[in-house]
Write a protein that holds these residues in place. Structure first.
Motif, PDB file in Angstrom:
ATOM      1  N   GLU A  12       0.832  -1.209   0.000  1.00 42.99           N
ATOM      2  CA  GLU A  12       0.000   0.000   0.000  1.00 42.99           C
ATOM      3  C   GLU A  12       0.865   1.257   0.000  1.00 42.99           C
ATOM      4  OE1 GLU A  12      -2.565  -0.441   3.379  1.00 42.99           O
ATOM      5  OE2 GLU A  12      -3.826  -1.933   2.382  1.00 42.99           O
ATOM      6  N   VAL A  13       1.938   1.253   0.795  1.00 42.38           N
ATOM      7  CA  VAL A  13       2.830   2.412   0.863  1.00 42.38           C
ATOM      8  C   VAL A  13       3.514   2.640  -0.485  1.00 42.38           C
ATOM      9  CG1 VAL A  13       4.999   3.264   1.877  1.00 42.38           C
ATOM     10  CG2 VAL A  13       3.245   2.262   3.342  1.00 42.38           C
ATOM     11  N   LEU A  14       3.962   1.540  -1.129  1.00 38.29           N
ATOM     12  CA  LEU A  14       4.681   1.648  -2.406  1.00 38.29           C
ATOM     13  C   LEU A  14       3.721   1.759  -3.610  1.00 38.29           C
ATOM     14  CD1 LEU A  14       7.499  -0.986  -1.830  1.00 38.29           C
ATOM     15  CD2 LEU A  14       7.665   1.493  -1.643  1.00 38.29           C
ATOM     16  N   ARG A  15       2.443   1.508  -3.355  1.00 43.08           N
ATOM     17  CA  ARG A  15       1.433   1.519  -4.418  1.00 43.08           C
ATOM     18  C   ARG A  15       1.736   0.494  -5.510  1.00 43.08           C
ATOM     19  NH1 ARG A  15      -0.158   7.890  -5.094  1.00 43.08           N
ATOM     20  NH2 ARG A  15      -0.714   8.175  -2.914  1.00 43.08           N
ATOM     21  N   VAL A  16       2.005  -0.720  -5.054  1.00 42.45           N
ATOM     22  CA  VAL A  16       2.193  -1.857  -5.950  1.00 42.45           C
ATOM     23  C   VAL A  16       1.441  -3.040  -5.348  1.00 42.45           C
ATOM     24  CG1 VAL A  16       4.454  -1.117  -6.828  1.00 42.45           C
ATOM     25  CG2 VAL A  16       4.326  -2.593  -4.812  1.00 42.45           C
ATOM     26  N   LYS A  19       2.173  -9.131  -4.391  1.00 38.95           N
ATOM     27  CA  LYS A  19       3.001 -10.123  -5.106  1.00 38.95           C
ATOM     28  C   LYS A  19       4.252  -9.464  -5.684  1.00 38.95           C
ATOM     29  CE  LYS A  19       0.751 -14.022  -4.864  1.00 38.95           C
ATOM     30  NZ  LYS A  19       1.303 -15.188  -4.232  1.00 38.95           N
ATOM     31  N   THR A  20       4.125  -8.211  -6.108  1.00 41.24           N
ATOM     32  CA  THR A  20       5.279  -7.485  -6.651  1.00 41.24           C
ATOM     33  C   THR A  20       6.327  -7.285  -5.561  1.00 41.24           C
ATOM     34  OG1 THR A  20       3.828  -6.334  -8.211  1.00 41.24           O
ATOM     35  CG2 THR A  20       5.997  -5.353  -7.817  1.00 41.24           C
ATOM     36  N   VAL A  21       5.877  -6.923  -4.367  1.00 38.99           N
ATOM     37  CA  VAL A  21       6.804  -6.734  -3.237  1.00 38.99           C
ATOM     38  C   VAL A  21       7.524  -8.048  -2.946  1.00 38.99           C
ATOM     39  CG1 VAL A  21       6.990  -6.206  -0.775  1.00 38.99           C
ATOM     40  CG2 VAL A  21       5.448  -4.854  -2.230  1.00 38.99           C
ATOM     41  N   GLN A  22       6.779  -9.140  -2.895  1.00 35.33           N
ATOM     42  CA  GLN A  22       7.391 -10.448  -2.608  1.00 35.33           C
ATOM     43  C   GLN A  22       8.388 -10.845  -3.696  1.00 35.33           C
ATOM     44  OE1 GLN A  22       3.886 -12.868  -2.307  1.00 35.33           O
ATOM     45  NE2 GLN A  22       3.419 -12.201  -0.217  1.00 35.33           N
ATOM     46  N   THR A  23       8.041 -10.554  -4.951  1.00 44.44           N
ATOM     47  CA  THR A  23       8.942 -10.878  -6.062  1.00 44.44           C
ATOM     48  C   THR A  23      10.237 -10.091  -5.943  1.00 44.44           C
ATOM     49  OG1 THR A  23       7.054 -11.327  -7.503  1.00 44.44           O
ATOM     50  CG2 THR A  23       9.160 -10.886  -8.588  1.00 44.44           C
ATOM     51  N   TRP A  24      10.164  -8.796  -5.630  1.00 49.23           N
ATOM     52  CA  TRP A  24      11.363  -7.978  -5.483  1.00 49.23           C
ATOM     53  C   TRP A  24      12.234  -8.466  -4.329  1.00 49.23           C
ATOM     54  CZ3 TRP A  24       8.575  -2.590  -5.935  1.00 49.23           C
ATOM     55  CH2 TRP A  24       8.298  -2.328  -7.286  1.00 49.23           C
ATOM     56  N   VAL A  25      11.615  -8.886  -3.246  1.00 47.26           N
ATOM     57  CA  VAL A  25      12.388  -9.383  -2.097  1.00 47.26           C
ATOM     58  C   VAL A  25      13.211 -10.589  -2.528  1.00 47.26           C
ATOM     59  CG1 VAL A  25      12.201 -10.533   0.151  1.00 47.26           C
ATOM     60  CG2 VAL A  25      10.878  -8.463  -0.298  1.00 47.26           C
ATOM     61  N   THR A  52      13.809   1.985  -3.391  1.00 47.32           N
ATOM     62  CA  THR A  52      14.873   2.136  -4.392  1.00 47.32           C
ATOM     63  C   THR A  52      14.618   1.206  -5.581  1.00 47.32           C
ATOM     64  OG1 THR A  52      16.443   2.643  -2.616  1.00 47.32           O
ATOM     65  CG2 THR A  52      17.369   2.054  -4.756  1.00 47.32           C
ATOM     66  N   VAL A  53      14.245  -0.029  -5.272  1.00 47.47           N
ATOM     67  CA  VAL A  53      13.943  -0.990  -6.341  1.00 47.47           C
ATOM     68  C   VAL A  53      12.789  -0.475  -7.192  1.00 47.47           C
ATOM     69  CG1 VAL A  53      13.038  -3.293  -6.810  1.00 47.47           C
ATOM     70  CG2 VAL A  53      14.854  -2.991  -5.120  1.00 47.47           C
ATOM     71  N   LYS A  54      11.769   0.038  -6.537  1.00 47.34           N
ATOM     72  CA  LYS A  54      10.611   0.544  -7.275  1.00 47.34           C
ATOM     73  C   LYS A  54      11.029   1.692  -8.185  1.00 47.34           C
ATOM     74  CE  LYS A  54       6.128   2.629  -7.182  1.00 47.34           C
ATOM     75  NZ  LYS A  54       5.252   3.511  -6.557  1.00 47.34           N
ATOM     76  N   SER A  55      11.871   2.598  -7.702  1.00 47.18           N
ATOM     77  CA  SER A  55      12.274   3.750  -8.526  1.00 47.18           C
ATOM     78  C   SER A  55      13.067   3.301  -9.751  1.00 47.18           C
ATOM     79  CB  SER A  55      13.076   4.751  -7.700  1.00 47.18           C
ATOM     80  OG  SER A  55      14.315   4.190  -7.320  1.00 47.18           O
TER      81      SER A  55
END
Length: 160
Positions: A12-16, A19-25, A52-55
């Motif tokens: 919610e904070v990153l607005r993604v 599953k995207t957060v888990q994939t990046w981790v 940083t990853v999101k940017s």
């Protein structure tokens, strides 16, 4: 002790999507803690790395955001519906016309076939009559014309 946040909250904070957060981790091997069920828990440092990853993965668009069309008014929706119904009527008419053409073509073909059968039948009738005439003519030739016998000849004929 640092506050740990769940994946849903980080997403919610990153607005993604979560599953995207888990994939990046996993992809970028960001160190996170897990609870007893194996769910990721994020501290402040891991959230900063995810930012940083999101940017890098999802740079902000330079172009202005294009909003979707606003909902049409009742009149516009009615016009669209009328247009759709008009096109549907047109398509139905075209289908009906095509079906009529197909039926007409089939009827013409059947008519041709019937005419061919009639011609064949007429030819067969003619051949049959010719055969009958040929059969009768030889019998007449064999018998020859019947002559009247004289009374004298009749007297000498013996009946069998």
């Amino acid at each position: 002790m640092a506050t740990l946040v769940k994946t849903k909250n980080v997403a919610e904070v990153l607005r993604v999507a979560p599953k995207t957060v888990q994939t990046w981790v996993r992809k970028y091997q960001i160190p996170v803690q897990t609870n007893d069920r194996g769910h990721y828990l994020y501290d402040h440092n891991s959230i900063d790395r995810l930012r940083t990853v999101k940017s890098t993965q999802m740079p902000e668009e330079k172009e202005p955001f294009i909003e979707r069309e606003a909902k049409p008014t009742y009149e516009e929706a009615e016009k669209r519906m009328d247009d759709i119904l008009r096109r549907l009527d047109h398509l139905e008419n075209m289908i009906e016309q095509k079906a009529d053409e197909v039926v007409s073509f089939q009827l013409l073909k059947h008519r041709q076939e019937l005419d061919d059968v009639q011609c064949s039948l007429a030819a067969m009738e003619k051949d049959l009559k010719d055969l009958q005439v040929e059969k009768i003519e030889p019998e007449r030739r064999i018998e020859g014309p019947k002559k009247e016998r004289g009374k004298l000849a009749n007297m000498f004929l013996f009946s069998s």
